[in-house]
Design a protein around this motif. Structure first.
Motif: not given
Length: 175
Positions: A25-33, A35-55
């Motif tokens: 979870r702590a990596m959300r903003t880093h990953l959004e940033w 990918i945003g740098q790669a596509v040239g836009d500021a981004l916010r994603f919809l995140w969901q829990p990953q049931p295969v790997e809790p947390g």
């Protein structure tokens, strides 16, 4: 290559998908940033829990942009060791499609894909596998499995099923 070919190649657009199958979870903003740098836009994603790997969390992003955007996204994500992801870039008349897969244990793998989404294994890779295996059929199967990214597919498969029905975000690179 002529100037017209160079201009056409630079202006070619393609599309693809970036799946972050599992990330802390702590990596959300880093990953959004990233990918945003790669596509040239500021981004916010919809995140969901990953049931295969809790947390862990997951997201799926559909993107469009110039040829090479998929490589830029995969390169940006590859720097984050604890992230499981896949990125695809559709083929265009002037370029191969690509699929990149990454797991913390295996690192990154890249394969060419055709218009149908099937892997394209280069002839020299197949010939090398045949030569190295000799008469050992199991060694040949293992080498071909490696050429197709089999270990990455097996490791990511349960994560892929967990994302069925996830919300989708569409991105379009500006400029």
């Amino acid at each position: 290559m002529t100037a017209a070919n160079t201009l056409r190649r630079r202006s070619a657009t393609t599309a693809g998908v970036a799946w972050i199958h599992a990330s802390p979870r702590a990596m959300r903003t880093h990953l959004e940033w990233a990918i945003g740098q790669a596509v040239g836009d500021a981004l916010r994603f919809l995140w969901q829990p990953q049931p295969v790997e809790p947390g862990m969390e997951r997201t799926e992003v559909h993107w469009s942009g110039p040829v090479g955007t998929g490589a830029a996204i995969a390169s940006a994500l590859a720097g984050w060791r604890d992230v499981r992801f896949e990125v695809t870039e559709d083929p265009t008349p002037g370029s191969n499609g690509m699929r990149w897969m990454h797991t913390p244990q295996l690192g990154i793998s890249a394969q060419r894909i055709d218009a149908a989404g099937s892997l394209v294994v280069p002839e020299e890779r197949i010939r090398g596998a045949i030569e190295a295996a000799g008469p050992d059929a199991r060694a040949l199967l293992a080498a071909l499995d490696d050429a197709m990214g089999g270990a990455w597919d097996r490791e990511l498969e349960s994560y892929r099923h967990a994302s069925d029905g996830s919300p989708v975000i569409a991105l379009h690179r500006v400029g």
